[in-house]
Scaffold this motif. Structure first.
Motif, PDB file in Angstrom:
ATOM      1  N   ASP A 197      36.073  10.070  74.503  1.00  0.00           N
ATOM      2  CA  ASP A 197      34.578  10.204  74.035  1.00  0.00           C
ATOM      3  C   ASP A 197      33.759  11.478  74.939  1.00  0.00           C
ATOM      4  N   PRO A 198      33.964  12.675  73.555  1.00  0.00           N
ATOM      5  CA  PRO A 198      33.215  14.354  74.045  1.00  0.00           C
ATOM      6  C   PRO A 198      31.907  13.768  74.539  1.00  0.00           C
ATOM      7  N   GLU A 199      30.864  12.824  74.746  1.00  0.00           N
ATOM      8  CA  GLU A 199      29.780  12.794  74.536  1.00  0.00           C
ATOM      9  C   GLU A 199      29.138  12.455  76.023  1.00  0.00           C
ATOM     10  N   LEU A 200      30.589  11.653  77.352  1.00  0.00           N
ATOM     11  CA  LEU A 200      30.598  11.569  78.422  1.00  0.00           C
ATOM     12  C   LEU A 200      29.463  12.372  78.773  1.00  0.00           C
ATOM     13  N   ASP A 201      28.961  11.703  80.220  1.00  0.00           N
ATOM     14  CA  ASP A 201      27.735  13.202  80.692  1.00  0.00           C
ATOM     15  C   ASP A 201      28.199  12.691  82.221  1.00  0.00           C
ATOM     16  N   ALA A 202      29.217  12.042  82.715  1.00  0.00           N
ATOM     17  CA  ALA A 202      29.632  11.271  84.005  1.00  0.00           C
ATOM     18  C   ALA A 202      31.100  10.956  85.069  1.00  0.00           C
ATOM     19  N   VAL A 203      31.523  10.871  85.529  1.00  0.00           N
ATOM     20  CA  VAL A 203      32.807  10.497  85.979  1.00  0.00           C
ATOM     21  C   VAL A 203      32.611  10.022  86.995  1.00  0.00           C
ATOM     22  N   PHE A 204      33.469   8.936  88.030  1.00  0.00           N
ATOM     23  CA  PHE A 204      33.836   8.877  88.286  1.00  0.00           C
ATOM     24  C   PHE A 204      35.350   8.078  89.195  1.00  0.00           C
ATOM     25  N   ALA A 205      35.633   9.040  89.667  1.00  0.00           N
ATOM     26  CA  ALA A 205      37.680   9.110  90.436  1.00  0.00           C
ATOM     27  C   ALA A 205      37.448   8.442  91.169  1.00  0.00           C
ATOM     28  N   ALA A 206      38.533   7.688  91.280  1.00  0.00           N
ATOM     29  CA  ALA A 206      38.467   6.239  92.403  1.00  0.00           C
ATOM     30  C   ALA A 206      39.324   7.149  93.512  1.00  0.00           C
ATOM     31  N   ASN A 207      40.302   8.477  93.490  1.00  0.00           N
ATOM     32  CA  ASN A 207      39.688   9.184  94.949  1.00  0.00           C
ATOM     33  C   ASN A 207      39.516  10.917  94.524  1.00  0.00           C
ATOM     34  N   ASP A 208      38.982  11.439  95.751  1.00  0.00           N
ATOM     35  CA  ASP A 208      38.798  12.844  95.624  1.00  0.00           C
ATOM     36  C   ASP A 208      39.996  13.802  94.967  1.00  0.00           C
ATOM     37  N   LEU A 209      41.428  13.656  95.362  1.00  0.00           N
ATOM     38  CA  LEU A 209      42.060  14.460  94.522  1.00  0.00           C
ATOM     39  C   LEU A 209      42.025  14.198  92.616  1.00  0.00           C
ATOM     40  N   MET A 210      42.124  12.602  92.417  1.00  0.00           N
ATOM     41  CA  MET A 210      42.246  13.191  91.170  1.00  0.00           C
ATOM     42  C   MET A 210      40.212  13.328  90.366  1.00  0.00           C
ATOM     43  N   ALA A 211      39.467  13.347  91.532  1.00  0.00           N
ATOM     44  CA  ALA A 211      38.606  14.300  90.969  1.00  0.00           C
ATOM     45  C   ALA A 211      38.536  15.794  90.630  1.00  0.00           C
ATOM     46  N   ILE A 212      38.969  16.100  91.654  1.00  0.00           N
ATOM     47  CA  ILE A 212      39.364  18.013  91.638  1.00  0.00           C
ATOM     48  C   ILE A 212      40.111  17.892  90.339  1.00  0.00           C
ATOM     49  N   GLY A 213      41.270  17.455  90.025  1.00  0.00           N
ATOM     50  CA  GLY A 213      41.901  17.986  88.807  1.00  0.00           C
ATOM     51  C   GLY A 213      41.245  17.273  87.719  1.00  0.00           C
ATOM     52  N   ALA A 214      40.252  16.622  88.063  1.00  0.00           N
ATOM     53  CA  ALA A 214      39.058  16.139  86.726  1.00  0.00           C
ATOM     54  C   ALA A 214      38.164  17.661  86.568  1.00  0.00           C
ATOM     55  N   MET A 215      37.732  17.779  87.547  1.00  0.00           N
ATOM     56  CA  MET A 215      36.905  19.074  87.690  1.00  0.00           C
ATOM     57  C   MET A 215      37.550  20.734  87.173  1.00  0.00           C
ATOM     58  N   HIS A 216      39.072  20.297  87.166  1.00  0.00           N
ATOM     59  CA  HIS A 216      39.730  22.009  86.702  1.00  0.00           C
ATOM     60  C   HIS A 216      40.151  21.225  85.416  1.00  0.00           C
ATOM     61  N   ALA A 217      40.486  20.243  84.747  1.00  0.00           N
ATOM     62  CA  ALA A 217      39.786  20.580  83.489  1.00  0.00           C
ATOM     63  C   ALA A 217      38.855  19.967  82.192  1.00  0.00           C
ATOM     64  N   LEU A 218      37.667  19.796  83.141  1.00  0.00           N
ATOM     65  CA  LEU A 218      36.556  20.147  82.664  1.00  0.00           C
ATOM     66  C   LEU A 218      36.339  21.838  82.793  1.00  0.00           C
ATOM     67  N   ARG A 219      36.633  22.215  83.829  1.00  0.00           N
ATOM     68  CA  ARG A 219      36.390  23.558  83.424  1.00  0.00           C
ATOM     69  C   ARG A 219      37.135  24.032  82.314  1.00  0.00           C
ATOM     70  N   GLN A 220      38.027  23.407  82.159  1.00  0.00           N
ATOM     71  CA  GLN A 220      38.821  24.619  81.713  1.00  0.00           C
ATOM     72  C   GLN A 220      38.324  24.093  79.712  1.00  0.00           C
ATOM     73  N   ALA A 221      37.417  22.511  79.612  1.00  0.00           N
ATOM     74  CA  ALA A 221      37.485  22.240  78.578  1.00  0.00           C
ATOM     75  C   ALA A 221      35.090  22.783  78.165  1.00  0.00           C
ATOM     76  N   GLY A 222      35.191  23.888  79.463  1.00  0.00           N
ATOM     77  CA  GLY A 222      33.748  24.293  79.176  1.00  0.00           C
ATOM     78  C   GLY A 222      32.630  24.480  79.532  1.00  0.00           C
ATOM     79  N   ARG A 223      33.144  22.347  79.921  1.00  0.00           N
ATOM     80  CA  ARG A 223      31.440  22.102  80.495  1.00  0.00           C
ATOM     81  C   ARG A 223      31.854  22.235  82.216  1.00  0.00           C
ATOM     82  N   ARG A 224      29.912  22.061  82.001  1.00  0.00           N
ATOM     83  CA  ARG A 224      29.535  22.831  83.410  1.00  0.00           C
ATOM     84  C   ARG A 224      29.405  21.280  84.160  1.00  0.00           C
ATOM     85  N   ILE A 225      29.285  21.705  85.394  1.00  0.00           N
ATOM     86  CA  ILE A 225      29.416  20.686  86.523  1.00  0.00           C
ATOM     87  C   ILE A 225      28.739  20.965  87.482  1.00  0.00           C
ATOM     88  N   PRO A 226      26.997  20.210  87.492  1.00  0.00           N
ATOM     89  CA  PRO A 226      26.753  18.751  86.589  1.00  0.00           C
ATOM     90  C   PRO A 226      26.397  18.598  85.364  1.00  0.00           C
TER      91      PRO A 226
END
Length: 289
Positions: A197-226
């Motif tokens: 779903d390329p149009e998603l605009d938010a993510v809830f990660a079930a723990n902080d470590l997975m959230a930190i990994g997700a942030m890394h992947a978002l930056r690699q994909a060129g997505r700005r947080i938040p």
């Protein structure tokens, strides 16, 4: 040479048939326990301090394989400890049932993943996940995905349930990937979610470590947080304050839960009732959302 005080404790323990030792059984492999997940070190440290204050020794036992399950069960059956604290139970874990059959005082850190009568200490995972998702909705996010934790663990199941309940009530569809509470699994799951779903605009990660990994992947994909994708984690580990941007998360009181677990076990050892405690969580808002 054994001192007078040493002879006193030996005689006292023989008279009461107490070892003054408590087992902290972690149903994970050494690689997982001694990883960068601070939950394990927090629980071990907090439980150890509480027990040290009453002159009791912690015996750390790792039970991440069938062979270690049998070894731990035999050790406890041998009378080497007065009670057991069970941490990180998975659905296929035979220890909760085995320990109840041994009639040793036992308490679980987290609701056991199998149907067994055992007191436990946990946080309200469903309510915590609901807080996270409602926060994202209030920020105007419309396509909210989740990176769920392992579904053979009650924490993973309950946080997913809280996410689904809020989206169901708001007529939004669930967008789900599953991780294993590690940083790498969060990055892998985030890449999967973006592909689905390329149009998603938010993510809830079930723990902080997975959230930190997700942030890394978002930056690699060129997505700005938040600006483009908001993200919320769960646990409020120390690293959450130092991510870029700092991570919004749900505070999960691991140290307080571990201390409460010890106090409840001490109550059991003293002949008290088996009690279960469920602790509240709270939303900690930072710049990632």
């Amino acid at each position: 040479m054994v001192t007078w005080s040493g002879r006193y404790w030996i005689m006292r323990n023989l008279a009461t048939q107490r070892t003054n030792s408590v087992a902290l059984v972690v149903s994970e492999s050494p690689n997982r326990v001694f990883s960068d997940d601070p939950m394990f070190s927090t629980v071990i440290r907090s439980a150890s301090l509480e027990l040290e204050a009453v002159n009791k020794q912690v015996v750390l036992l790792l039970a991440g394989s069938p062979e270690s399950h049998a070894r731990v069960e035999n050790y406890i059956a041998g009378g080497h400890v007065d009670g057991v604290m069970l941490v990180s139970s998975h659905g296929a874990d035979p220890l909760p049932v085995a320990l109840t059959r041994l009639r040793v005082p036992v308490i679980s850190y987290g609701r056991p993943a199998v149907p067994v009568t055992m007191p436990y200490v946990d946080s309200d995972n469903v309510a915590g996940a609901s807080l996270a998702v409602r926060h994202l909705l209030e920020r105007g996010r419309r396509r909210i995905a989740t990176i769920a934790g392992p579904l053979d663990m009650i924490g993973g199941q309950d946080r997913l349930a809280g996410y689904r309940e809020v989206l169901r009530d708001s007529d939004r569809r669930s967008i789900i990937a599953v991780g294993d509470f590690t940083r790498e699994s969060g990055a892998v799951a985030m890449r999967q979610l973006l592909a689905d779903d390329p149009e998603l605009d938010a993510v809830f990660a079930a723990n902080d470590l997975m959230a930190i990994g997700a942030m890394h992947a978002l930056r690699q994909a060129g997505r700005r947080i938040p600006e483009e994708v908001a993200i919320v984690g769960y646990d409020d580990i120390e690293a959450a304050r130092y991510t870029d941007p700092p991570l919004t998360t749900i505070r999960n009181p691991h140290a307080e839960q571990a201390a409460t677990m010890v106090r409840l076990l001490l109550g059991l050892l003293g002949g008290g009732p088996a009690e279960t405690v469920i602790m509240p969580t709270e939303l900690v808002v930072r710049a990632s959302s």
